[in-house]
Scaffold this motif. Structure first.
Motif, PDB file in Angstrom:
ATOM      1  N   LEU A 143     -16.268   7.948   5.445  1.00 15.11           N
ATOM      2  CA  LEU A 143     -15.883   9.312   5.784  1.00 15.11           C
ATOM      3  C   LEU A 143     -15.372   9.411   7.215  1.00 15.11           C
ATOM      4  CD1 LEU A 143     -18.622  11.560   4.132  1.00 15.11           C
ATOM      5  CD2 LEU A 143     -16.357  10.955   3.278  1.00 15.11           C
ATOM      6  N   ARG A 144     -15.886   8.580   8.096  1.00 13.93           N
ATOM      7  CA  ARG A 144     -15.436   8.659   9.492  1.00 13.93           C
ATOM      8  C   ARG A 144     -13.954   8.312   9.618  1.00 13.93           C
ATOM      9  NH1 ARG A 144     -18.823   3.908   9.894  1.00 13.93           N
ATOM     10  NH2 ARG A 144     -17.557   2.008  10.041  1.00 13.93           N
ATOM     11  N   ALA A 145     -13.446   7.537   8.671  1.00 13.88           N
ATOM     12  CA  ALA A 145     -12.023   7.219   8.689  1.00 13.88           C
ATOM     13  C   ALA A 145     -11.181   8.380   8.196  1.00 13.88           C
ATOM     14  CB  ALA A 145     -11.752   5.989   7.824  1.00 13.88           C
ATOM     15  N   GLU A 146     -11.828   9.412   7.677  1.00 16.11           N
ATOM     16  CA  GLU A 146     -11.139  10.582   7.156  1.00 16.11           C
ATOM     17  C   GLU A 146     -11.261  11.797   8.066  1.00 16.11           C
ATOM     18  OE1 GLU A 146      -8.845   9.890   4.739  1.00 16.11           O
ATOM     19  OE2 GLU A 146      -9.668  11.427   3.447  1.00 16.11           O
ATOM     20  N   GLU A 147     -11.798  11.613   9.269  1.00 16.49           N
ATOM     21  CA  GLU A 147     -11.958  12.744  10.172  1.00 16.49           C
ATOM     22  C   GLU A 147     -10.593  13.309  10.559  1.00 16.49           C
ATOM     23  OE1 GLU A 147     -14.226  11.240  13.404  1.00 16.49           O
ATOM     24  OE2 GLU A 147     -16.106  11.157  12.276  1.00 16.49           O
ATOM     25  N   PRO A 148     -10.493  14.643  10.700  1.00 14.68           N
ATOM     26  CA  PRO A 148      -9.205  15.229  11.087  1.00 14.68           C
ATOM     27  C   PRO A 148      -8.743  14.690  12.434  1.00 14.68           C
ATOM     28  CG  PRO A 148     -10.703  16.925  10.298  1.00 14.68           C
ATOM     29  CD  PRO A 148     -11.508  15.673  10.436  1.00 14.68           C
ATOM     30  N   VAL A 149      -7.427  14.529  12.581  1.00 17.00           N
ATOM     31  CA  VAL A 149      -6.848  14.054  13.828  1.00 17.00           C
ATOM     32  C   VAL A 149      -5.685  14.966  14.200  1.00 17.00           C
ATOM     33  CG1 VAL A 149      -7.485  11.653  13.465  1.00 17.00           C
ATOM     34  CG2 VAL A 149      -5.302  12.480  12.612  1.00 17.00           C
ATOM     35  N   GLN A 193      -6.954  13.221   7.405  1.00 17.47           N
ATOM     36  CA  GLN A 193      -7.375  12.869   6.055  1.00 17.47           C
ATOM     37  C   GLN A 193      -6.170  12.476   5.200  1.00 17.47           C
ATOM     38  OE1 GLN A 193      -9.492  16.454   4.970  1.00 17.47           O
ATOM     39  NE2 GLN A 193     -11.378  15.718   5.897  1.00 17.47           N
ATOM     40  N   TRP A 194      -5.230  11.731   5.813  1.00 18.13           N
ATOM     41  CA  TRP A 194      -4.002  11.409   5.110  1.00 18.13           C
ATOM     42  C   TRP A 194      -4.273  10.706   3.789  1.00 18.13           C
ATOM     43  CZ3 TRP A 194       0.303  13.663   6.143  1.00 18.13           C
ATOM     44  CH2 TRP A 194       0.594  14.087   7.445  1.00 18.13           C
ATOM     45  N   TYR A 195      -5.183   9.761   3.814  1.00 17.58           N
ATOM     46  CA  TYR A 195      -5.390   8.927   2.625  1.00 17.58           C
ATOM     47  C   TYR A 195      -5.876   9.750   1.438  1.00 17.58           C
ATOM     48  CZ  TYR A 195      -7.536   5.338  -0.349  1.00 17.58           C
ATOM     49  OH  TYR A 195      -7.910   4.554  -1.403  1.00 17.58           O
ATOM     50  N   SER A 196      -6.998  10.450   1.583  1.00 15.99           N
ATOM     51  CA  SER A 196      -7.551  11.173   0.433  1.00 15.99           C
ATOM     52  C   SER A 196      -6.628  12.296  -0.013  1.00 15.99           C
ATOM     53  CB  SER A 196      -8.944  11.717   0.753  1.00 15.99           C
ATOM     54  OG  SER A 196      -8.897  12.653   1.809  1.00 15.99           O
ATOM     55  N   ARG A 197      -5.934  12.918   0.918  1.00 17.91           N
ATOM     56  CA  ARG A 197      -5.005  13.984   0.545  1.00 17.91           C
ATOM     57  C   ARG A 197      -3.802  13.423  -0.207  1.00 17.91           C
ATOM     58  NH1 ARG A 197      -3.394  16.139   5.827  1.00 17.91           N
ATOM     59  NH2 ARG A 197      -1.959  17.441   4.646  1.00 17.91           N
ATOM     60  N   SER A 244       0.860  -1.178   0.000  1.00 18.37           N
ATOM     61  CA  SER A 244       0.000   0.000   0.000  1.00 18.37           C
ATOM     62  C   SER A 244       0.894   1.224   0.000  1.00 18.37           C
ATOM     63  CB  SER A 244      -0.922   0.024   1.224  1.00 18.37           C
ATOM     64  OG  SER A 244      -1.515   1.307   1.372  1.00 18.37           O
ATOM     65  N   ALA A 245       0.585   2.164  -0.870  1.00 22.54           N
ATOM     66  CA  ALA A 245       1.392   3.378  -0.977  1.00 22.54           C
ATOM     67  C   ALA A 245       0.998   4.439   0.036  1.00 22.54           C
ATOM     68  CB  ALA A 245       1.239   3.961  -2.385  1.00 22.54           C
ATOM     69  N   TRP A 246      -0.057   4.198   0.805  1.00 21.29           N
ATOM     70  CA  TRP A 246      -0.801   5.282   1.455  1.00 21.29           C
ATOM     71  C   TRP A 246      -0.730   5.274   2.970  1.00 21.29           C
ATOM     72  CZ3 TRP A 246      -1.694   7.866  -2.736  1.00 21.29           C
ATOM     73  CH2 TRP A 246      -1.897   7.169  -3.927  1.00 21.29           C
ATOM     74  N   GLY A 247      -1.146   6.402   3.538  1.00 21.75           N
ATOM     75  CA  GLY A 247      -1.417   6.500   4.961  1.00 21.75           C
ATOM     76  C   GLY A 247      -2.871   6.144   5.252  1.00 21.75           C
ATOM     77  N   GLY A 248      -3.330   6.501   6.439  1.00 25.14           N
ATOM     78  CA  GLY A 248      -4.679   6.150   6.849  1.00 25.14           C
ATOM     79  C   GLY A 248      -4.717   4.795   7.529  1.00 25.14           C
ATOM     80  N   TYR A 249      -5.909   4.369   7.939  1.00 22.29           N
ATOM     81  CA  TYR A 249      -6.009   3.129   8.696  1.00 22.29           C
ATOM     82  C   TYR A 249      -5.733   1.906   7.833  1.00 22.29           C
ATOM     83  CZ  TYR A 249      -7.659  -0.780  11.395  1.00 22.29           C
ATOM     84  OH  TYR A 249      -7.732  -1.997  12.017  1.00 22.29           O
ATOM     85  N   SER A 250      -6.553   1.698   6.787  1.00 26.65           N
ATOM     86  CA  SER A 250      -6.383   0.489   5.974  1.00 26.65           C
ATOM     87  C   SER A 250      -5.073   0.497   5.206  1.00 26.65           C
ATOM     88  CB  SER A 250      -7.557   0.346   5.001  1.00 26.65           C
ATOM     89  OG  SER A 250      -8.761   0.129   5.705  1.00 26.65           O
ATOM     90  N   GLN A 273     -26.126   3.036   4.763  1.00 22.42           N
ATOM     91  CA  GLN A 273     -26.379   4.242   5.552  1.00 22.42           C
ATOM     92  C   GLN A 273     -25.096   4.936   6.013  1.00 22.42           C
ATOM     93  OE1 GLN A 273     -27.091   1.160   6.419  1.00 22.42           O
ATOM     94  NE2 GLN A 273     -26.598   0.718   8.570  1.00 22.42           N
ATOM     95  N   VAL A 274     -23.953   4.295   5.808  1.00 16.91           N
ATOM     96  CA  VAL A 274     -22.677   4.881   6.213  1.00 16.91           C
ATOM     97  C   VAL A 274     -22.067   5.618   5.024  1.00 16.91           C
ATOM     98  CG1 VAL A 274     -20.328   4.403   7.035  1.00 16.91           C
ATOM     99  CG2 VAL A 274     -22.271   3.093   7.933  1.00 16.91           C
ATOM    100  N   PRO A 275     -21.822   6.923   5.153  1.00 17.54           N
ATOM    101  CA  PRO A 275     -21.257   7.679   4.023  1.00 17.54           C
ATOM    102  C   PRO A 275     -19.795   7.331   3.774  1.00 17.54           C
ATOM    103  CG  PRO A 275     -21.478   9.100   5.946  1.00 17.54           C
ATOM    104  CD  PRO A 275     -22.120   7.796   6.315  1.00 17.54           C
ATOM    105  N   TRP A 276     -19.452   7.164   2.486  1.00 20.29           N
ATOM    106  CA  TRP A 276     -18.090   6.879   2.048  1.00 20.29           C
ATOM    107  C   TRP A 276     -17.620   7.987   1.099  1.00 20.29           C
ATOM    108  CZ3 TRP A 276     -15.531   1.606   1.670  1.00 20.29           C
ATOM    109  CH2 TRP A 276     -15.963   0.750   2.691  1.00 20.29           C
TER     110      TRP A 276
END
Length: 338
Positions: free
Chosen positions: A184-190, A197-201, A110-116, A231-234
């Motif tokens: 989206l909850r995985a993208e909340e600012p920390v 929002q490391w992943y999307s950025r 995986s090239a990315w940050g974030g949880y997954s 019902q969970v926004p992505w």
């Protein structure tokens, strides 16, 4: 520093129809994914005989990596372990310990940050070491590489090749980058500064770097492969919805770059080569999907460069202002707020 081996750590995938459902249950355990969604995704795998292409693709990358290590005179055995299917990372780390490995680097696909994209690999490392117990090797994860020059160059050349395949329609084509959607909850600012929002950025930055190299002044970043409860926004828009929207705006053709993936595994060949391609074809649009970076010789060279940062003190090569993040020992957390 001295290391005895490299652990190639990936996601995993089924090798036959009877493995599909157990594999998907491993992937989605604790995430509240509806059974009907599992049934839907299972059909995607069964369409290809129940065999995920990710395992063969990982073997191909590892073969290229071993050749590159040999060419550079680096004696570093490569081991293979997965999060969700065999060979499981716990079993692989146990074998490494039995083989006498005491310190190893870890390359996660995986090239990315974030949880997954990052933190979950740290969890895999910690869980595997805990399962082995005393005598488990020290495991040092290599950093994120979304902005490494060789990763960007490989993706840029793949985009150029996709435009060429469109022929005379290339001049009217829209460049669209896509990556796996997340909640989206995985993208909340920390963190105290609100940075997150490391992943999307990072996906947006990688897309910008590739677009800059190919000279694309306009492009889009969209998402694919969502799997959670409705019902969970992505992250949106979805690639198929976006193609429909582009058609409504008069766009003639699209070039799709799966920037978020390092190889052509199931999400790429089903969601893009089937669903997205069909959406374009039904509307009379030209469609070309760029190759992923994993098959490019530069990908193996990139991994060796990441290794050299630890073994030789080689300089960190990167094209963005994002920090060189994601490298810790034994599954320990990254810096606060990461």
């Amino acid at each position: 520093m001295s290391f005895d081996a490299l652990l190639f750590l990936s996601f995993g995938g089924p090798e036959g129809p009877e493995e599909v459902r157990p594999f998907l249950e491993n992937v989605t355990r604790g995430r509240g994914v509806p059974p009907e969604r599992l049934d839907e995704v299972a059909e995607h795998y069964l369409h290809f005989g129940g065999v995920s292409p990710i395992n063969r693709l990982n073997q191909d990358i590892m073969a290229a990596l071993r050749s590159e290590l040999d060419a550079q005179g680096r004696d570093l055995p490569v081991y293979f372990g997965n999060r969700n299917w065999h060979p499981m990372v716990e079993d692989t780390v146990a074998r490494m310990s039995a083989d006498g490995v005491r310190r190893a680097l870890v390359f996660a696909t995986s090239a990315w940050g974030g949880y997954s994209g990052c933190k979950q690999y740290h969890e895999d490392i910690a869980r595997a070491r805990e399962s082995v117990g005393e005598g488990a090797p020290e495991l040092v994860k290599l950093r994120q590489f979304f902005d490494h020059p060789l990763f960007v160059e490989a993706n840029a050349d793949a985009v150029r090749a996709a435009f060429e395949r469109l022929g005379e329609r290339a001049g009217q084509a829209r460049l669209v980058f896509t990556a796996h959607s997340i909640p989206l909850r995985a993208e909340e600012p920390v963190g105290p500064d609100g940075r997150g929002q490391w992943y999307s950025r990072q996906v947006a930055e990688a897309a910008r770097l590739v677009a800059e190299q190919v000279g694309a002044e306009t492009y889009d970043v969209v998402w694919q492969s969502r799997s959670g409860p409705p019902q969970v926004p992505w992250l949106e828009p979805d690639i198929v919805d976006h193609i429909e929207d582009l058609h409504a705006k008069g766009v003639d053709s699209v070039v799709v770059s799966p920037i978020g993936f390092v190889s052509d595994h199931l999400e790429v060949i089903w969601d893009l080569d089937n669903e997205a391609a069909e959406a374009a074809q039904e509307r009379g649009m030209g469609f070309a999907r760029a190759a992923t970076a994993g098959t490019d010789p530069r990908f193996a060279r990139m991994i060796v460069e990441l290794i050299a940062e630890h073994t030789d003190g080689a300089p960190v090569r990167k094209l963005s202002e994002f920090p060189a993040a994601g490298s810790t020992a034994n599954g320990e957390p990254c810096a606060p707020g990461c």
